[in-house]
Scaffold this active site. Structure first.
Site, PDB file in Angstrom:
ATOM      1  N   CYS A  75       0.863  -1.185   0.000  1.00 53.31           N
ATOM      2  CA  CYS A  75       0.000   0.000   0.000  1.00 53.31           C
ATOM      3  C   CYS A  75       0.896   1.231   0.000  1.00 53.31           C
ATOM      4  O   CYS A  75       2.021   1.180  -0.496  1.00 53.31           O
ATOM      5  CB  CYS A  75      -0.991  -0.032   1.156  1.00 53.31           C
ATOM      6  SG  CYS A  75      -0.239   0.146   2.790  1.00 53.31           S
TER       7      CYS A  75
HETATM    8  O1  LIG Z   1      -1.342   3.179   2.750  1.00 55.47           O
HETATM    9  S1  LIG Z   1      -1.362   3.398   4.201  1.00 55.47           S
HETATM   10  O2  LIG Z   1      -2.560   2.798   4.805  1.00 55.47           O
HETATM   11  O3  LIG Z   1      -0.152   2.902   4.848  1.00 55.47           O
HETATM   12  S2  LIG Z   1      -1.419   5.309   4.482  1.00 55.47           S
END
Ligand SMILES: O=S(=O)([O-])[S-]
Length: 117
Positions: A75
């Site tokens: 992510c």
């Molecule tokens: O992508 S995140 O949830 O680490 S901000």
């Protein structure tokens, strides 16, 4: 779930072969790069050959993933990917890695040309 740094992932991808190292080579298969960010984030930047499956869509699309594959969840900073990784493990997935620091760490440590946001 194992934590993987950006440089460790880079080493894995560099050392691995799609066939998993035939001919006696010890090289591992490349992992599935599972990006769980939103489509607009993926458009800004992503690792080559990664699969976009936004976090909210993972439960409905879980059958698209192999339960015994090496899967690196990715992510932005490593928070959502850790949550998704835990979910996948509870569903019986056996080889889940979290990219620590997410694409931000990848941009900082591996690919300075990658777009940051
Ligand atoms: O992508 S995140 O949830 O680490 S901000």
């Amino acid at each position: 779930m194992q934590q993987l740094s950006a440089t460790q992932l880079k080493e894995w991808l560099t050392a691995s072969t799609p066939a998993g190292g035939s001919g006696g080579s010890p090289a591992r298969r490349p992992p599935l790069l599972l990006d769980v960010r939103e489509p607009w984030e993926f458009e800004l930047c992503h690792l080559a050959d990664s699969l976009l499956l936004p976090m909210q869509s993972v439960p409905a699309r879980i059958d698209e993933l192999e339960r015994d594959a090496d899967i690196v969840v990715i992510c932005h900073h490593g928070v959502r990917s850790r949550q998704v990784g835990g979910f996948l493990e509870r569903q019986g997935f056996t080889s889940i890695y979290n990219l620590s620091g997410g694409v931000d760490a990848w941009a900082n440590d591996v690919d300075p040309a990658m777009h940051k946001y």
